[in-house]
Design an enzyme around this catalytic site. Structure first.
Site: not given
Length: 539
Positions: A214, A273
């Site tokens: 993330d 990401e």
């Protein structure tokens, strides 16, 4: 399916499975409820593994299920080595990993390294310790500006709106690029590096096959934390250089993680990401000594126009190819409106989303499927106000992510459509009453359903593993269309116009989102449709 057997790196028999894998994103809270509390959990995912294996995907990416106060639905982690009771227990996680491997499925888990929860023991220690204490060096604390320090240390804005700084009663400010409950870690502190290496080892030792990282473009901030100079900074992310994202220093972190991943058998992978201002900057995350994949948000954001799709496909393949990495293709995820709705909604959106699926699954590299897209689910735009809790709505009431996170319909029966157990009062987000025909149960019985389109596309793709690595070659085609070949005799044609389009038939139809009319060697493609073709005389 047979149980996964990890390759031996020393023997040189690595699988490189990830280069053309289809990876299914499970938003755990909304996939399946196994304990009857109206919220999806690990037990629910475990019970639906046969569905995922039959669908034909290679791996499952699970959104965060760690201990969390849920200020951002699990992306605010309080304990990275345990499971939140909402989702089950550590024993449930172990059982899910083992069962998935038994079904021939790999497991990728989310890791959140840019920030923790404000209820993480480190942050609680930092707050209690006070200014100047070493406990605060794990996060980014600063004195404020102004005569009495009453102004934030700089002009940075939170992704969720407002200042990226919150002041504590003792006068110091801490940085949070997301919600105030998500304080940013200080990656200049060696203790942070050591802690995350330990966290990754913990889950690798349990058998996970990789990590989705993330905010992989975060962690490192520009020296001196300089001002940006203007507001509405959210619009700059992914298009401009900003001092808090995509700094060069993040790549040393990813190189260290790649060395750790490579020390384990079985091609354990890291997936970034990452929002970067250009495809070239994005490719930096997947250099040979860094991560294995990076999400291609440029493709996700492409409007329904043939020229735009061709341009982003060409650029993505070229830039990934410069570093020897596979491209990744994704149409939706838990942070954006579902692509059926983005493509126009209703019947038009459905036609386009089905065509986009065949386009995506025929491109070189790895594809991601967001749960429910195989059912043709639309964005839910009319959720009752009392259910809307996404912190991103603080920035813009129309920009909330709740509508793409509605629980999946498994069977055609209200009130829960098979998502939860009988007798449950309600699900954490209500499922639209019109979703019965979209349920898994209903679509399995309909040969031409979107679910069966995905199942057949994935079956063909698995049989043709060679075209995962085979290059793409464009063919001439009418304006508003795309046509390209992959392995011997395989062609994909896509009509992105709202009218019928005629072109020479490239062979016999393998699969179509809407059946073309073929006569006399000419194929008439339906509006907003895609067709896979096979030339039988191909060598």
């Amino acid at each position: 399916m047979t149980e996964l057997v990890y390759a031996d790196h020393a023997a040189g028999t690595v699988t490189r499975w990830w280069r053309d894998a289809v990876i299914y994103q499970v938003y755990v809270r909304s996939f399946a409820d196994g304990n009857g509390d109206g919220v999806g959990d690990l037990l629910g995912v475990r019970g639906r593994l046969p569905y995922l294996a039959d669908l034909g995907v290679d791996a499952i990416w699970l959104t965060p299920f760690f201990t969390s106060p849920m200020a951002d639905f699990g992306y605010d982690v309080a304990d990275y080595r345990d499971v939140d009771p909402i989702f089950g227990s550590l024993a449930d996680a172990r059982a899910l990993i083992d069962d998935a491997h038994g079904h021939g499925l790999r497991i990728i888990v989310d890791v959140v390294p840019n920030h923790t929860s404000d209820q993480h023991v480190w942050f609680e220690e930092a707050v209690a310790a006070g200014p100047g204490d070493p406990a605060r060096e794990r996060y980014i604390f600063r004195q404020g500006r102004g005569a009495t320090g009453e102004l934030p240390p700089n002009d940075w804005e939170s992704v969720f709106g407002g200042s990226a700084w919150t002041r504590l009663p003792d006068g110091e400010w801490y940085l949070h690029l997301f919600a105030p409950e998500q304080p940013d870690l200080n990656w200049e502190n060696p203790e942070v590096h050591a802690e995350f290496e330990s966290i990754l080892r913990f889950w690798l030792d349990l058998g996970v096959d990789g990590f989705r990282i993330d905010v992989a473009h975060g962690m490192v901030k520009a020296e001196g934390l300089p001002d940006i100079g203007h507001s509405d900074q959210i619009r700059m992310i992914g298009t401009d250089v900003v001092p808090f994202f995509d700094q060069d220093g993040v790549h040393e972190i990813h190189r260290a993680w790649r060395r750790l991943l490579d020390s384990y058998p079985g091609e354990r992978i890291g997936v970034a990401e990452a929002w970067a201002p250009s495809p070239q900057r994005l490719a930096n995350y997947v250099r040979p000594d860094e991560l294995h994949q990076a999400f291609n948000f440029h493709f996700l954001n492409t409007p329904w126009e043939a020229e735009r799709f061709r341009a982003v496909i060409e650029e993505s393949l070229a830039t990934a190819g410069l570093v020897g990495a596979p491209s990744t293709w994704v149409l939706s995820n838990h942070d954006v409106k579902r692509h059926l709705t983005r493509y126009g909604g209703g019947e038009v959106g459905l036609r386009r989303s089905r065509a986009a699926a065949l386009l995506t699954l025929s491109l070189p590299g790895s594809a991601y499927v967001y749960q429910g897209e195989e059912l043709g689910l639309p964005e839910v735009l009319d959720l009752p106000e009392e259910f809307l809790r996404d912190p991103q709505r603080l920035r813009n009431p129309d920009d909330g992510r709740d509508g793409c996170r509605v629980p999946l319909p498994w069977s055609d029966g209200e009130p829960h459509f098979g998502f939860s157990l009988p007798g449950v009062n309600g699900t954490w987000l209500p499922i639209p009453s019109s979703w019965g025909p979209l349920s898994v149960e209903s679509q399995l019985e309909e040969p031409l359903s979107t679910l069966n389109l995905y199942r057949e596309a994935l079956r063909i793709r698995r049989e043709r593993r060679a075209f995962g690595e085979m290059p793409l070659a464009w063919l001439d085609s009418p304006e508003g269309t795309l046509a390209f070949t992959r392995d011997a005799g395989f062609t994909c044609t896509v009509n992105l116009t709202g009218e019928d389009v005629e072109l020479p038939a490239p062979g016999r139809v393998l699969l179509a989102s809407a059946e073309p009319v073929v006569q006399g060697g000419v194929a008439r493609l339906a509006p907003d449709s895609a067709v896979w073709w096979q030339r039988d005389d191909a060598s």
